[in-house]
Design a protein around this motif. Structure first.
Motif, mmCIF file in Angstrom:
data_model
loop_
_atom_site.group_PDB
_atom_site.id
_atom_site.type_symbol
_atom_site.label_atom_id
_atom_site.label_comp_id
_atom_site.label_asym_id
_atom_site.label_seq_id
_atom_site.Cartn_x
_atom_site.Cartn_y
_atom_site.Cartn_z
ATOM 1 N N GLN A 172 4.448 5.978 -10.954
ATOM 2 C CA GLN A 172 4.801 4.863 -10.075
ATOM 3 C C GLN A 172 6.045 4.135 -10.582
ATOM 4 O O GLN A 172 6.944 3.815 -9.799
ATOM 5 N N ARG A 173 6.094 3.884 -11.884
ATOM 6 C CA ARG A 173 7.265 3.199 -12.447
ATOM 7 C C ARG A 173 8.536 4.018 -12.239
ATOM 8 O O ARG A 173 9.604 3.474 -11.934
ATOM 9 N N LYS A 209 0.706 8.389 -5.546
ATOM 10 C CA LYS A 209 -0.668 8.903 -5.582
ATOM 11 C C LYS A 209 -0.790 10.170 -4.743
ATOM 12 O O LYS A 209 -1.375 11.170 -5.168
ATOM 13 N N THR A 254 0.840 -1.214 0.000
ATOM 14 C CA THR A 254 0.000 0.000 0.000
ATOM 15 C C THR A 254 0.868 1.254 0.000
ATOM 16 O O THR A 254 0.597 2.218 -0.722
ATOM 17 N N ASP A 277 -5.792 5.312 -1.857
ATOM 18 C CA ASP A 277 -6.517 4.198 -2.459
ATOM 19 C C ASP A 277 -7.137 4.553 -3.809
ATOM 20 O O ASP A 277 -7.994 3.831 -4.320
ATOM 21 N N GLU A 298 -1.274 8.145 -16.389
ATOM 22 C CA GLU A 298 -0.229 9.082 -15.940
ATOM 23 C C GLU A 298 0.342 8.649 -14.594
ATOM 24 O O GLU A 298 1.550 8.743 -14.353
ATOM 25 N N LEU A 299 -0.551 8.158 -13.716
ATOM 26 C CA LEU A 299 -0.107 7.725 -12.391
ATOM 27 C C LEU A 299 0.789 6.493 -12.491
ATOM 28 O O LEU A 299 1.781 6.368 -11.768
ATOM 29 N N LYS A 300 0.476 5.582 -13.419
ATOM 30 C CA LYS A 300 1.303 4.387 -13.602
ATOM 31 C C LYS A 300 2.719 4.763 -14.028
ATOM 32 O O LYS A 300 3.693 4.137 -13.599
ATOM 33 N N TYR A 323 2.928 1.897 -3.461
ATOM 34 C CA TYR A 323 2.020 2.311 -4.538
ATOM 35 C C TYR A 323 1.312 3.619 -4.200
ATOM 36 O O TYR A 323 0.900 4.370 -5.099
ATOM 37 N N LYS A 344 -7.784 4.937 -7.758
ATOM 38 C CA LYS A 344 -7.498 4.025 -8.863
ATOM 39 C C LYS A 344 -6.427 4.617 -9.767
ATOM 40 O O LYS A 344 -6.439 5.820 -10.037
ATOM 41 N N PRO A 345 -5.490 3.783 -10.235
ATOM 42 C CA PRO A 345 -4.397 4.308 -11.050
ATOM 43 C C PRO A 345 -4.858 4.758 -12.433
ATOM 44 O O PRO A 345 -5.721 4.134 -13.039
ATOM 45 N N THR A 346 -4.289 5.861 -12.884
ATOM 46 C CA THR A 346 -4.507 6.353 -14.244
ATOM 47 C C THR A 346 -3.242 6.076 -15.046
ATOM 48 O O THR A 346 -2.202 5.756 -14.471
#
Length: 579
Positions: A541-542, A522, A515, A530, A536-538, A518, A532-534
């Motif tokens: 995160q990478r 966010k 949690t 919590d 752009e957010l992914k 990830y 949901k990933p978009t």
């Protein structure tokens, strides 16, 4: 034979074959034990492709046994086969030295240097015998050397010689002949690599026999002088059973009485159907090399009638591959064996791979990163079985994987995810105390008290890491912070690291750290943890994950970050991420 009622939900291939075999056995030999068969030639390492030759009839026999019906799984060790060539890459085997044994029976060839066994055949049989025991395979072993050299097959040999004309007429239908106009009859071509891979199943190509003054002869003696099979029968007397042969290797000639002579064997295309009749085999699979006209299985289907038997029913089985490797051949070194597979996976998983695919479906066994996905799939199946949401065919494959008619196979008490175990032993370099600490942190509410709870799966994962993962892909945690990279970060990068470090204590579990890692990107994007990933957010995160990997293990990839953080420990993470 008594047969228990079958569930209408049993739709797997094993049950269907068991139904057919039981019905066929009732027709051919009512009241007798059902006989299924396999054949293996210990000409070299017996590989995972050859294992299908055993697993297919084993699974069918085990299903029949579960129904309360007596069944024999006959495993013929074709150890009286000729030594055809020196396999490459076998430790303790010098090609020049071992070349002198070509043509001898496998039981007359010395074992590789340093072996605990006396002969070549025993050396390569031993590893398979041990693997089959671990896999829970029950069978009746038959040494073809013993069968021939003690005279067990003497009547069958004399019978074949007496009916050699009938055998020759059948074989002659398949021999390549010139057609008018110079064209040869069309035959289905079998890939050379596939023929190579058939070695170890007793299906290696051999000649049909020899032709001398008395015509065709389906018997091949081993020379009384050199011990090899470069022999040709030149004459035979049906009344006296006197047989004369000449060895083309050393020009040695000998006349013997076949009614008393035990140093030879029927050629393969006659030997195999003779055994079908002798053992009363109802079911035996065959490799794809038998799909060609003139193959030993097809020809044997006609020759077996001469011996008063019938051809077994059974499927043609497809080849088994290895992730990232070419087709397997036991004549080449470095081919993975069942023993190799059982070092990195539990018997249940290996049994499942053979049980879940129909014999005519090819599949691959993973020695690379794919093994982690296979284990994930297996664990999901176990969960579905536990909550009874599993499909019938999947449930049947699972049941065949975890138990036999004799009982449950030994299993890991607490089967933690394979990829997690592999990551932990990778990071700790197998240090038991550190491994126990990290694995206990994975489930704080139910900590491990001993590593024995996660064995043997833990040992398999450790073996995989140490033997199959290249050194440059192993995980090496930094001893000191990467001050250059840390000083180059912008305010956003520094803040993301601070948020991660500040949340370690309150999220110190596998789920909590998942949690957290990830959630930091966010929160940095102004979203809820919590959310949901978009797309752009992914990307964010990478980028964040790559930064953490570089700061912790010098590369941009590695074990899953939550597992990595647990393994490194909170204190060391703070040290390496301090800004």
């Amino acid at each position: 034979m008594a047969q228990s009622a079958q569930s209408s939900t049993e739709t797997d291939w094993v049950s269907r074959f068991a139904d057919e075999v039981i019905a066929e056995a009732e027709r051919r030999a009512p009241g007798k034990a059902v006989v299924v068969a396999s054949g293996l030639s210990p000409s070299g390492p017996i590989h995972l492709g050859n294992l299908r030759e055993v697993m297919t009839p084993h699974l069918v026999a085990d299903e029949i046994r579960r129904r309360g019906i007596e069944v024999r799984h006959v495993l013929s060790w074709d150890d009286y086969d000729r030594y055809r060539k020196v396999p490459a890459g076998i430790p303790g085997v010098d090609p020049e030295t071992y070349g002198q044994y070509i043509g001898m029976p496998l039981t007359a060839v010395p074992a590789p240097a340093g072996s605990a066994y006396a002969t070549w055949a025993e050396h390569f049989k031993a590893a398979m015998v041990e693997s089959l025991a671990e896999l829970g395979v029950e069978y009746d072993p038959i040494s073809q050397t013993e069968q021939y050299t003690t005279g067990v097959y003497r009547d069958q040999v004399l019978f074949a010689m007496k009916h050699r004309g009938d055998i020759d007429a059948i074989l002659d239908q398949y021999r390549t002949k010139q057609k008018p106009g110079g064209k040869k009859p069309q035959q289905k071509q079998v890939d050379e690599a596939e023929l190579e891979a058939a070695e170890g199943s007793g299906a290696a190509a051999e000649d049909d026999g020899s032709v001398g003054e008395g015509g065709y002869f389906p018997y091949k003696p081993y020379c009384g002088q050199c011990g090899k099979d470069f022999t040709k029968v030149t004459s035979y007397n049906d009344e006296t059973t006197e047989l004369t042969y000449v060895c083309t290797e050393d020009e040695y000639t000998e006349t013997v009485k076949l009614s008393e002579f035990n140093r030879g064997k029927l050629v393969w295309k006659v030997d195999w159907p003779m055994r079908w009749a002798y053992e009363g085999v109802i079911f035996e699979p065959s490799g794809v090399d038998h799909s060609s006209p003139g193959s030993s299985f097809q020809v044997g289907g006609q020759i077996v009638g001469i011996f008063g038997g019938e051809q077994p029913i059974g499927p043609m089985y497809a080849f088994v591959g290895i992730s990232g490797m070419a087709k397997m051949s036991s004549s080449k070194g470095g081919v993975p064996t069942p023993a190799d597979a059982l070092k990195i996976m539990e018997p249940q998983l290996l049994r499942w791979l053979y049980a879940r695919r129909r014999p005519n479906q090819s599949f691959k066994i993973a020695f690379d990163q794919e093994i982690q996905r296979l284990y994930d799939e297996w664990d999901k199946l176990e969960a579905k079985v536990a909550d009874e949401s599993v499909l019938p065919a999947d449930a049947a494959a699972h049941a065949r994987a975890v138990r036999t008619a004799a009982g449950e196979l030994p299993r890991t008490q607490r089967p933690m995810p394979y990829r997690t175990l592999a990551s932990v032993v990778d990071i700790t370099a197998g240090h038991d105390e550190q491994t126990l600490r990290i694995l206990s942190d994975l489930e704080p509410d139910r900590p491990l008290t001993s590593l024995d709870e996660v064995r043997p799966r833990l040992d398999r994962a450790e073996n995989w890491i140490t033997t199959q993962v290249p050194a440059d892909q192993r995980t090496l945690v930094r001893d000191e912070p990467d001050t250059e990279l840390l000083s180059s970060l912008d305010d956003e990068g520094r803040e993301s690291l601070r948020r991660l470090v500040d949340g370690l204590d309150s999220h110190w579990s596998l789920d909590g750290l998942t949690t957290l890692v990830y959630g930091v990107p966010k929160v940095m994007a102004g979203l809820e943890p919590d959310a949901k990933p978009t797309p752009e957010l992914k990307v964010a995160q990478r980028t964040f994950f790559a930064l953490l990997y570089r700061l912790l293990v010098t590369r941009e990839t590695g074990p899953r970050l939550p597992t990595l953080l647990l393994a490194v420990g909170a204190e060391r993470v703070r040290k390496l991420l301090a800004v």
